[in-house]
Design an enzyme around this catalytic site. Structure first.
Site, mmCIF file in Angstrom:
data_model
loop_
_atom_site.group_PDB
_atom_site.id
_atom_site.type_symbol
_atom_site.label_atom_id
_atom_site.label_comp_id
_atom_site.label_asym_id
_atom_site.label_seq_id
_atom_site.Cartn_x
_atom_site.Cartn_y
_atom_site.Cartn_z
ATOM 1 N N LYS A 66 0.832 -1.216 0.000
ATOM 2 C CA LYS A 66 0.000 0.000 0.000
ATOM 3 C C LYS A 66 0.865 1.263 0.000
ATOM 4 C CE LYS A 66 -2.068 -1.061 3.876
ATOM 5 N NZ LYS A 66 -1.331 -2.294 4.197
ATOM 6 N N ARG A 124 -9.515 1.387 8.929
ATOM 7 C CA ARG A 124 -9.079 0.027 9.193
ATOM 8 C C ARG A 124 -10.106 -0.742 10.015
ATOM 9 N NH1 ARG A 124 -3.292 0.671 8.673
ATOM 10 N NH2 ARG A 124 -2.126 -1.139 9.278
ATOM 11 N N ARG A 173 11.920 -5.955 4.242
ATOM 12 C CA ARG A 173 11.552 -4.530 4.163
ATOM 13 C C ARG A 173 12.540 -3.678 4.961
ATOM 14 N NH1 ARG A 173 5.748 -2.136 5.373
ATOM 15 N NH2 ARG A 173 5.867 -3.380 7.282
ATOM 16 N N ARG A 193 11.574 -2.070 10.607
ATOM 17 C CA ARG A 193 10.525 -1.648 11.538
ATOM 18 C C ARG A 193 10.362 -2.653 12.670
ATOM 19 N NH1 ARG A 193 5.359 0.097 8.024
ATOM 20 N NH2 ARG A 193 4.314 -1.134 9.615
ATOM 21 N N ARG A 245 -0.550 -9.005 13.145
ATOM 22 C CA ARG A 245 -1.090 -7.933 12.287
ATOM 23 C C ARG A 245 -1.992 -8.529 11.197
ATOM 24 N NH1 ARG A 245 4.198 -5.221 10.444
ATOM 25 N NH2 ARG A 245 2.856 -3.886 9.178
HETATM 26 P P1 AP5 Z 1 4.831 -1.669 1.788
HETATM 27 O O1 AP5 Z 1 4.550 -0.759 0.656
HETATM 28 O O2 AP5 Z 1 5.591 -1.150 2.958
HETATM 29 O O3 AP5 Z 1 3.476 -2.363 2.282
HETATM 30 P P2 AP5 Z 1 2.280 -1.775 3.139
HETATM 31 O O4 AP5 Z 1 1.048 -2.439 2.634
HETATM 32 O O5 AP5 Z 1 2.308 -0.279 3.162
HETATM 33 O O6 AP5 Z 1 2.677 -2.390 4.531
HETATM 34 P P3 AP5 Z 1 2.615 -1.814 6.001
HETATM 35 O O7 AP5 Z 1 3.246 -2.866 6.869
HETATM 36 O O8 AP5 Z 1 3.173 -0.428 6.110
HETATM 37 O O9 AP5 Z 1 1.094 -1.796 6.236
HETATM 38 P P4 AP5 Z 1 0.393 -1.832 7.539
HETATM 39 O O10 AP5 Z 1 -0.956 -1.509 7.047
HETATM 40 O O11 AP5 Z 1 0.485 -3.033 8.379
HETATM 41 O O12 AP5 Z 1 1.199 -0.760 8.424
HETATM 42 P P5 AP5 Z 1 0.963 0.758 8.749
HETATM 43 O O13 AP5 Z 1 2.255 1.445 8.683
HETATM 44 O O14 AP5 Z 1 -0.202 1.301 7.998
HETATM 45 O O15 AP5 Z 1 5.557 -2.976 1.179
HETATM 46 C C1 AP5 Z 1 6.015 -4.021 2.025
HETATM 47 C C2 AP5 Z 1 7.386 -4.534 1.512
HETATM 48 O O16 AP5 Z 1 7.199 -5.184 0.251
HETATM 49 C C3 AP5 Z 1 8.412 -3.421 1.250
HETATM 50 O O17 AP5 Z 1 9.679 -3.902 1.575
HETATM 51 C C4 AP5 Z 1 8.294 -3.143 -0.258
HETATM 52 O O18 AP5 Z 1 9.496 -2.628 -0.803
HETATM 53 C C5 AP5 Z 1 7.978 -4.539 -0.775
HETATM 54 N N1 AP5 Z 1 7.121 -4.523 -1.957
HETATM 55 C C6 AP5 Z 1 6.070 -3.687 -2.183
HETATM 56 N N2 AP5 Z 1 5.471 -4.009 -3.360
HETATM 57 C C7 AP5 Z 1 6.149 -5.096 -3.858
HETATM 58 C C8 AP5 Z 1 5.999 -5.913 -5.026
HETATM 59 N N3 AP5 Z 1 5.030 -5.692 -5.912
HETATM 60 N N4 AP5 Z 1 6.846 -6.948 -5.215
HETATM 61 C C9 AP5 Z 1 7.818 -7.196 -4.300
HETATM 62 N N5 AP5 Z 1 8.031 -6.459 -3.183
HETATM 63 C C10 AP5 Z 1 7.204 -5.424 -2.946
HETATM 64 O O19 AP5 Z 1 0.479 0.654 10.273
HETATM 65 C C11 AP5 Z 1 1.369 0.271 11.306
HETATM 66 C C12 AP5 Z 1 0.611 0.211 12.618
HETATM 67 O O20 AP5 Z 1 0.049 1.512 12.912
HETATM 68 C C13 AP5 Z 1 -0.583 -0.732 12.667
HETATM 69 O O21 AP5 Z 1 -0.199 -2.056 12.967
HETATM 70 C C14 AP5 Z 1 -1.430 -0.099 13.771
HETATM 71 O O22 AP5 Z 1 -0.923 -0.394 15.039
HETATM 72 C C15 AP5 Z 1 -1.226 1.392 13.525
HETATM 73 N N6 AP5 Z 1 -2.253 1.962 12.624
HETATM 74 C C16 AP5 Z 1 -2.028 2.553 11.400
HETATM 75 N N7 AP5 Z 1 -3.199 2.948 10.864
HETATM 76 C C17 AP5 Z 1 -4.167 2.627 11.754
HETATM 77 C C18 AP5 Z 1 -5.587 2.758 11.749
HETATM 78 N N8 AP5 Z 1 -6.246 3.318 10.732
HETATM 79 N N9 AP5 Z 1 -6.268 2.300 12.827
HETATM 80 C C19 AP5 Z 1 -5.641 1.761 13.885
HETATM 81 N N10 AP5 Z 1 -4.300 1.587 13.938
HETATM 82 C C20 AP5 Z 1 -3.566 2.006 12.876
#
Ligand code: AP5
Length: 210
Positions: free
Chosen positions: A13, A88, A123, A156, A167
């Site tokens: 994402k 979410r 990552r 991370r 997660r």
């Molecule tokens: P990446 O682009 O980082 O994936 P992502 O979907 O953004 O993953 P996140 O782990 O950031 O999502 P998340 O939703 O769990 O975490 P968030 O930060 O929002 O890609 C992943 C890896 O794959 C990278 O290394 C990339 O280079 C690689 N890659 C990408 N595309 C690829 C491809 N096509 N082929 C190969 N490799 C590829 O949230 C973190 C925490 O914050 C949550 O756990 C929660 O505690 C809190 N939080 C955030 N938002 C909320 C909310 N709305 N409500 C409650 N808690 C929240």
């Protein structure tokens, strides 16, 4: 364009949001990046969020809703935005609706849990600007250094295998039902994960018809 990006942790994402945001000239609002910045700066939101994030649990809805509403009220959001990581939960989705926030599309990146588990160990993230890399599939130009701002890249804390497992469980329980929520409103589109970042971008652009 007002877009929500849905998908499990590690679906890509953040990676795709940055590419699409640049291409469409609209800001990316990543609740994960906002929360990590708040944790780093020891703000009241950061202090509240840290233990939930470390455990791979969701931060309470009221914290997220207030933080997102504030950000959506800033002038750069007037012409559109990409929401990455919010909503979410159904409560967050309903809160957006109640404040009159409407979306053109909720785009879900579809990927299996097995693909995610394999991907997360590689990552690397920039603690300063939030840029995301992968040691094999999406490496920075210089190993361990952010292309955008030159900071040292980190793994991370919530990418530990046991936290990723939680997660994913939280995603299936709390967030996956949002696909039905947006499908009922005629807003859901899905894009299948395929090998390679650019290939996924191409799938998304085709899905969006742009
Ligand atoms: P990446 O682009 O980082 O994936 P992502 O979907 O953004 O993953 P996140 O782990 O950031 O999502 P998340 O939703 O769990 O975490 P968030 O930060 O929002 O890609 C992943 C890896 O794959 C990278 O290394 C990339 O280079 C690689 N890659 C990408 N595309 C690829 C491809 N096509 N082929 C190969 N490799 C590829 O949230 C973190 C925490 O914050 C949550 O756990 C929660 O505690 C809190 N939080 C955030 N938002 C909320 C909310 N709305 N409500 C409650 N808690 C929240």
């Amino acid at each position: 364009m007002k877009m929500i990006l849905l998908g499990p942790p590690g679906a890509g994402k953040g990676t795709q949001a940055e590419i699409l945001g640049r291409r469409l000239g609209i800001p990316v609002i990543s609740t994960g990046n906002m929360l990590r910045a708040a944790v780093k700066s020891l703000t009241p939101v950061g202090l509240k969020a840290k233990s939930y994030m470390d455990a791979g649990e969701l931060v309470p809805d009221e914290v997220i809703i207030e933080m997102t509403n504030e950000r959506l009220g800033e002038p750069d959001c007037a012409g559109g935005y990409i929401l990455d990581g919010m909503p979410r939960t159904l409560a967050q989705a309903r809160a957006l609706e109640e404040t009159g926030v409407e979306f053109d599309v909720a785009l879900s990146i579809e990927i299996t849990d097995a693909e995610i588990a394999a991907r997360m160990t590689g990552r690397r993230s920039c603690p300063d600007c939030g840029a995301v890399y992968h040691v094999e599939s999406n490496p920075p130009k210089s190993a361990g250094v952010c292309d955008e701002c030159g900071s040292e890249l980190v793994t991370r804390g919530d990418d530990k295998p046991e936290t990723v497992k939680n997660r994913l469980a939280v995603y299936h329980r709390e967030t996956e039902p949002l696909k039905e929520f947006y499908r009922e409103r005629g807003k859901l589109k899905t894009a299948d994960n395929v090998p390679g970042v650019e290939a996924v971008t191409a799938v998304i652009l085709r899905t969006l018809g742009i």
